[in-house]
Every structure is written in C-alpha cells, then in structure tokens.
Design a protein around this motif. Structure first.
Motif, PDB file in Angstrom:
ATOM      1  N   GLN A   1       0.857  -1.198   0.000  1.00 51.08           N
ATOM      2  CA  GLN A   1       0.000   0.000   0.000  1.00 51.08           C
ATOM      3  C   GLN A   1       0.891   1.246   0.000  1.00 51.08           C
ATOM      4  N   SER A   2       1.545   1.468  -1.098  1.00 51.53           N
ATOM      5  CA  SER A   2       2.529   2.545  -1.156  1.00 51.53           C
ATOM      6  C   SER A   2       1.875   3.916  -0.978  1.00 51.53           C
ATOM      7  N   LEU A   3       2.599   4.776  -0.238  1.00 47.84           N
ATOM      8  CA  LEU A   3       2.046   6.122  -0.040  1.00 47.84           C
ATOM      9  C   LEU A   3       2.725   7.145  -0.949  1.00 47.84           C
ATOM     10  N   ILE A   4       3.709   6.678  -1.731  1.00 44.78           N
ATOM     11  CA  ILE A   4       4.428   7.645  -2.567  1.00 44.78           C
ATOM     12  C   ILE A   4       3.517   8.367  -3.571  1.00 44.78           C
ATOM     13  N   PRO A   5       2.610   7.648  -4.264  1.00 47.27           N
ATOM     14  CA  PRO A   5       1.709   8.373  -5.166  1.00 47.27           C
ATOM     15  C   PRO A   5       0.896   9.434  -4.427  1.00 47.27           C
ATOM     16  N   SER A   6       0.434   9.103  -3.206  1.00 50.10           N
ATOM     17  CA  SER A   6      -0.356  10.075  -2.436  1.00 50.10           C
ATOM     18  C   SER A   6       0.496  11.268  -2.029  1.00 50.10           C
TER      19      SER A   6
ATOM     20  N   VAL B   1      -5.218  22.506   3.495  1.00 49.53           N
ATOM     21  CA  VAL B   1      -5.253  21.631   2.312  1.00 49.53           C
ATOM     22  C   VAL B   1      -4.615  20.277   2.628  1.00 49.53           C
ATOM     23  N   ILE B   2      -3.463  20.323   3.326  1.00 49.56           N
ATOM     24  CA  ILE B   2      -2.763  19.071   3.635  1.00 49.56           C
ATOM     25  C   ILE B   2      -3.653  18.166   4.487  1.00 49.56           C
ATOM     26  N   GLY B   3      -4.371  18.762   5.426  1.00 47.09           N
ATOM     27  CA  GLY B   3      -5.152  17.958   6.352  1.00 47.09           C
ATOM     28  C   GLY B   3      -6.554  17.643   5.873  1.00 47.09           C
TER      29      GLY B   3
ATOM     30  N   GLY C   1      -6.922  11.167  -7.964  1.00 47.15           N
ATOM     31  CA  GLY C   1      -5.791  10.760  -7.137  1.00 47.15           C
ATOM     32  C   GLY C   1      -6.208  10.836  -5.689  1.00 47.15           C
ATOM     33  N   ARG C   2      -5.266  10.694  -4.758  1.00 48.58           N
ATOM     34  CA  ARG C   2      -5.601  10.935  -3.355  1.00 48.58           C
ATOM     35  C   ARG C   2      -4.434  11.587  -2.634  1.00 48.58           C
ATOM     36  N   THR C   3      -4.761  12.484  -1.716  1.00 52.71           N
ATOM     37  CA  THR C   3      -3.705  13.108  -0.920  1.00 52.71           C
ATOM     38  C   THR C   3      -3.387  12.192   0.256  1.00 52.71           C
ATOM     39  N   LEU C   4      -2.327  12.497   0.986  1.00 58.25           N
ATOM     40  CA  LEU C   4      -1.915  11.666   2.120  1.00 58.25           C
ATOM     41  C   LEU C   4      -3.040  11.476   3.135  1.00 58.25           C
ATOM     42  N   ALA C   5      -3.709  12.599   3.472  1.00 52.50           N
ATOM     43  CA  ALA C   5      -4.762  12.512   4.477  1.00 52.50           C
ATOM     44  C   ALA C   5      -5.897  11.604   3.986  1.00 52.50           C
TER      45      ALA C   5
ATOM     46  N   PHE D   1      -1.273   4.020   9.890  1.00 46.88           N
ATOM     47  CA  PHE D   1      -0.430   4.678  10.895  1.00 46.88           C
ATOM     48  C   PHE D   1       0.890   5.136  10.280  1.00 46.88           C
ATOM     49  N   ALA D   2       1.468   4.290   9.455  1.00 45.15           N
ATOM     50  CA  ALA D   2       2.730   4.658   8.804  1.00 45.15           C
ATOM     51  C   ALA D   2       2.538   5.920   7.966  1.00 45.15           C
ATOM     52  N   THR D   3       1.394   5.998   7.260  1.00 47.26           N
ATOM     53  CA  THR D   3       1.082   7.200   6.482  1.00 47.26           C
ATOM     54  C   THR D   3       0.978   8.418   7.398  1.00 47.26           C
ATOM     55  N   GLY D   4       0.359   8.183   8.573  1.00 49.86           N
ATOM     56  CA  GLY D   4       0.235   9.260   9.555  1.00 49.86           C
ATOM     57  C   GLY D   4       1.595   9.823   9.938  1.00 49.86           C
ATOM     58  N   VAL D   5       2.567   8.930  10.124  1.00 51.42           N
ATOM     59  CA  VAL D   5       3.921   9.374  10.467  1.00 51.42           C
ATOM     60  C   VAL D   5       4.461  10.302   9.380  1.00 51.42           C
ATOM     61  N   VAL D   6       4.316   9.871   8.128  1.00 56.56           N
ATOM     62  CA  VAL D   6       4.815  10.688   7.014  1.00 56.56           C
ATOM     63  C   VAL D   6       4.088  12.032   6.957  1.00 56.56           C
ATOM     64  N   LEU D   7       2.771  11.986   7.179  1.00 55.96           N
ATOM     65  CA  LEU D   7       1.974  13.212   7.152  1.00 55.96           C
ATOM     66  C   LEU D   7       2.447  14.195   8.223  1.00 55.96           C
ATOM     67  N   ILE D   8       2.699  13.670   9.420  1.00 57.57           N
ATOM     68  CA  ILE D   8       3.144  14.540  10.509  1.00 57.57           C
ATOM     69  C   ILE D   8       4.503  15.149  10.186  1.00 57.57           C
ATOM     70  N   ILE D   9       5.409  14.323   9.667  1.00 63.03           N
ATOM     71  CA  ILE D   9       6.736  14.839   9.309  1.00 63.03           C
ATOM     72  C   ILE D   9       6.597  15.927   8.237  1.00 63.03           C
ATOM     73  N   PHE D  10       5.726  15.685   7.278  1.00 66.26           N
ATOM     74  CA  PHE D  10       5.445  16.641   6.212  1.00 66.26           C
ATOM     75  C   PHE D  10       4.984  17.977   6.791  1.00 66.26           C
ATOM     76  N   VAL D  11       4.009  17.913   7.696  1.00 71.56           N
ATOM     77  CA  VAL D  11       3.471  19.126   8.305  1.00 71.56           C
ATOM     78  C   VAL D  11       4.553  19.849   9.102  1.00 71.56           C
ATOM     79  N   LEU D  12       5.371  19.071   9.845  1.00 72.78           N
ATOM     80  CA  LEU D  12       6.436  19.689  10.635  1.00 72.78           C
ATOM     81  C   LEU D  12       7.418  20.431   9.724  1.00 72.78           C
ATOM     82  N   ILE D  13       7.741  19.811   8.598  1.00 73.86           N
ATOM     83  CA  ILE D  13       8.677  20.459   7.668  1.00 73.86           C
ATOM     84  C   ILE D  13       8.073  21.750   7.118  1.00 73.86           C
TER      85      ILE D  13
END
Lengths: 271, 250
Positions: free
Chosen positions: A50-55, A196-198, A221-225, A242-254
């Motif tokens: 379930q790759s999240l890279i496209p999202s 938008v991200i969330g 398509g679909r966004t991370l959220a 949950f793994a996607t959530g980690v990436v999303l949080i890191i994204f938001v922090l950046i």
C-alpha cells in the motif's frame, strides 16, 4: 491561597496540553514507524504494497496548484478591500460577510458543492482539477482575511510618508506596505497550506480516491490525508494507515518549520 | 515675495466646516509658523498645501491656493509632482522600516533617479543638509528604526529634502521629541530657510517666537491675526491673540 490555586491550574493546563500532544505523536510514531518499510515507500501502489508515494506526490500537486491559484486572488482581494475600496462601501461589506461565512462552513459542504458543480455540472469527473478548485474556494477566505489584517496593521503614517514624497498608490503599496505586511500574509498562506494538507471531506468527493498517481489535471488521485482515511476505513490496512500518519506529521512539521524560518527571515528585514 | 497665496479658502470634512474664509500669504525663503489651540484648523491648512487632505474622505475645499501663482487644486495638477515640490515632515517620526540609505533614496527613486552614483550623492547631500550625516555616515545600511527618535526625525527631514522640494511643510515636527533633539531641529530649520520656504505648525509658542519670521494665529477655523512674528508677540492687535500668547487659554 487563591494565587497558588491559579498557578496550579496554569501548570496543570500546560501539562495536559503538552502531554496530549506528546501522547498523540508517540502513539502514531510507535504504531506507524515499524510499518514504514520499503513496500510502503515503493513507487507504485498495488494490492501487495500500500505505497504512499503516489499520495505524497499528489499532495504536493494539489497543494501547489491550490496555492498557485488562491494566493494571488486572495492577496489581491485583500489589497482591494484595504487599500482601494472606500471605507463603508457596500461591496466591501458584502465581500467581508461572504468571506466570514465561507470561513465558517464545514469542509464537507465544500465537498458536496465541488461534487455537484465541478464534478457533475462541469463534467470534470473525480479529478485533480475539481479537487484543486474546491480547495481554492475553501482556503480563499483564510488568505483574504489574513491579508486584510496584515495590511490594516501597517501604520498609516508610512503610507502618508510615501504619498508625501510624491509616490503613487501602486509604488506605496508594493514598496512600503507590502514588505511590512509580508509576514502576516505569509502566515495566512501557511494556514491555508495546513488546511489543504489535512483536508479529507472536501477532497473525497472531488479529487476522488484513486490510489495511483494522477495522469493529468482531469484524472483522480488521493492526498496523504485521504489515503490514510481510505486505508483505515477499509479496516485491513490500519498499520499502513499509521505509517502514512507518520509521514503526514513529518510533512506538516517540515512545512511549519520552513514557514517559520521564512517569516522570521522576512521580518528581520523590516523590524 | 509670496511663494504660496491662500485666498478666501473654506474647507469641510463632511458637514463640519474646519476652515472659514482663510487668506494668507506665505513668503519665500522665510519661516511661517501656524499657532493656535488644538482643533483650530492649523494642521488642516498645512495638509491642504500639498493636498494630503485628498486622502481624507469627505474633504471638500473652496477657494484658491496658489503656488508660484498656479492653482494647485486645478483638475490638471499632477498631485505627485506637487508633493515633490512641497515636501512634508510629520508629527511623529515615520521612517520606512528599511535602511537609512534606502529611506533617503526612496523619493529620488520614485521620481526616476536610478544611477547609483547620483543616488549616493543625493543621499549624502540630503543627510548633510539635515545635519545628521556625521552621526549616521558609517551606518547607512542600518535600519532607520534602530536610531533614536530625534535622529529619526532628522532622517525624515533628509528624506523630504532628497526630492529637492521648494517648500517644506512641518506639522509639529518636534512635539514627539526631547528638548535636546528639539533644539537641534530648531537650529536646522533656521539654516534650511536659506534654500527653502518653510511652513511649520507648532503648539509651542516659544518655538514659534524663537524660530519663525511670520506667524498666523488660528482659532476655531479662522485666522484671527497674522503678520511679522516679533510684532505679533510684542504687540498683538487682537485681544484673542494676546490672551493666547500670554497663556491665558489654549
């Protein structure tokens, strides 16, 4: 006695806020990090991984296009309201009321509107175009409002000084007012990015939930959220969610870190 | 010789009439002071001389204001050129939040000066004329907000001089400053009158008598008395003027 009590309440509130934030972060990281493996970060989404890279890429695309359209329109509307429109003008009142109302509308309403108007009526299908246009309408009030407030906070004495030297309106706005208002305008744009991200509800019915990278403006398509929502909704890929959530949080922090850095840098030039 | 002639001027803010039938001659290369209690119309009149009142909504003007014989309220007047010729220094020091150099260069750049060397020369000359060159010459890239209020006000004067005006309007330029900065600005103003025609609004009667050559006394939107400063302060013609300058009201 009462001062001790108040101090206790203050400390307690701070502790509760901090603890709950820490708890959420830890919970997501503990549940998500172990599943952040090569499958989930592979280039293509298949039933096996379930790759999240496209999202992730779709998130960038939607965010970028939304800001590209919404920022100029929002900022110029703000300029019109503060610098050009006459005070007490009826049109201004109407625009203000409209932005205030729009800002308070739940995002699912935007989603339904986007579906009825862009997806069905204009025949965009579930697509990046429909998703982006819906997000633009959603974040415009945020950008307009923050631009307006940033401009109104600029002291009139600076405008007077510029006019007093024989500068015209355009030069006054771009050379004197805009640099001072920049950090405030930027913070509105960042707030818009966060939204938008969330966002899920408004995008679900407009961008769609296709798991692959969109092939063009009129493909879904679909966004991370959204990805996270769909994974946990299906019930069989909660770990990946949950793994996607980690990436999303890191994204938001950046994004947050970058914007703080930028606005500090801009503010340094003007203070 | 008159640089500016004001002829039978009336001014309204909406329904409120702020100036009634004001007539005044402002002589070239001399300092004219406007005095009077708060709300008497002196700031309103000074702001009419470079049309800063245009920015106030509902402001309406009747009568003539002539600069070198030309009516500045004619419809074909270029307001930006007018404001270049009639510079203004405000009550509160209001430097732009940028470097000292860019503050001074803002006006010349607005009016089309691009050459770096020419700008350098204008900046130095304006700062020298405003008697602040020696204090800031090593800090031209420093933010103008980081220096003291008195220095900021002289930066604002230099900024106004940089567009080579003919008239300098000063709206209570020292009211926000300490006595030492005030003394410096007063000294500067008396030097500047050699090159410029100066109009100054002041609340401070001592300042008017120290600095100005001519004085106009305003009350409730009327000019009660105007003329040579020394004559007016030693031998006022009207009772109201005498009462005001002797401190009985205001």
């Amino acid at each position: 006695m009462s001062s001790k009590l108040i101090r206790g309440c203050v400390y307690l509130s701070a502790a509760v806020t901090f603890a709950s934030l820490l708890f959420i972060l830890l919970y997501i990281f503990i549940n998500g990090l172990p599943h952040l493996n090569s499958d989930i970060l592979s280039w293509k989404f298949t039933t096996d991984n379930q790759s999240l890279i496209p999202s992730l890429i779709t998130t960038f695309i939607v965010l970028g296009l939304t800001l590209l359209i919404a920022t100029p329109i929002g900022v110029f509307t703000g300029f019109y309201l503060v610098e050009y429109a006459k005070r007490g003008n009826k049109v201004v009142e109407v625009i203000r009321m409209a932005t205030d109302t729009l800002a308070a509308i739940p995002s699912i309403v935007y989603g339904l509107f986007g579906m009825l108007f862009f997806v069905t009526f204009l025949g965009f299908q579930y697509s990046v175009a429909a998703g982006v246009l819906t997000s633009v309408i959603m974040v415009l009030p945020l950008i307009i409002r923050s631009t307006e407030e940033a401009l109104m906070a600029v002291n009139d004495s600076l405008r007077e000084a510029s006019f007093g030297l024989g500068a015209g309106k355009l030069r006054t706005i771009f050379r004197v007012v805009l640099p001072v208002a920049m950090p405030g305008i930027l913070s509105g744009v960042i707030l818009a990015s966060g939204r938008v991200i969330g966002e899920t509800a408004a995008l679900m019915y407009t961008l769609g939930t296709s798991s692959n990278l969109p092939s063009g403006l009129f493909s879904s398509g679909r966004t991370l959220a959204l990805h996270m929502y769909v994974l946990s909704n299906e019930g069989i890929h909660v770990n990946e969610s949950f793994a996607t959530g980690v990436v999303l949080i890191i994204f938001v922090l950046i994004v947050n870190g970058l914007s703080t850095f930028l606005s500090n840098k801009l503010a340094k030039g003007t203070k | 010789m008159s640089k500016i002639s004001i002829k039978d001027m009336n001014l309204w803010y909406g329904d409120f009439q702020a100036l009634h039938g004001v007539s005044l001659e402002i002589p070239q290369n001399e300092i004219t002071a406007f005095i009077g209690p708060s709300g008497c119309g002196k700031s309103t009149l000074i702001k009419s001389l470079n049309r800063m009142n245009d920015l106030v909504e509902g402001c309406r003007i009747e009568g003539d204001i002539l600069l070198d014989g030309k009516d500045i309220y004619k419809s074909n007047t270029n307001v930006n050129t007018l404001r270049k010729d009639v510079g203004m220094v405000f009550q509160q020091p209001n430097p732009f939040p940028m470097s000292i150099y860019n503050n001074i260069a803002y006006g010349p750049r607005t009016h089309g000066v691009k050459d770096k060397k020419e700008l350098d020369e204008i900046v130095e000359k304006s700062l020298r004329d405003a008697a602040i060159w020696d204090e800031v010459k090593d800090d031209l890239n420093k933010n103008a907000l980081s220096i003291s209020g008195g220095q900021q006000q002289r930066i604002c004067i230099a900024r106004a001089l940089a567009v080579q005006p003919e008239v300098l309007l000063m709206d209570e330029p020292t009211s926000a400053l300490d006595p030492i900065s005030t003394a410096k600005i007063e000294e500067l103003v008396t030097e500047l009158k050699e090159k410029y025609t100066i109009v100054m609004v002041t609340h401070n009667m001592q300042q008017a008598s120290r600095v100005s050559d001519h004085t106009a006394f305003f009350f409730n939107g009327y000019i009660i008395e105007s003329g040579d400063t020394r004559k007016m302060f030693t031998n006022p013609k009207k009772k109201q003027t005498e009462d005001y300058i002797s401190g009985r009201f205001g």
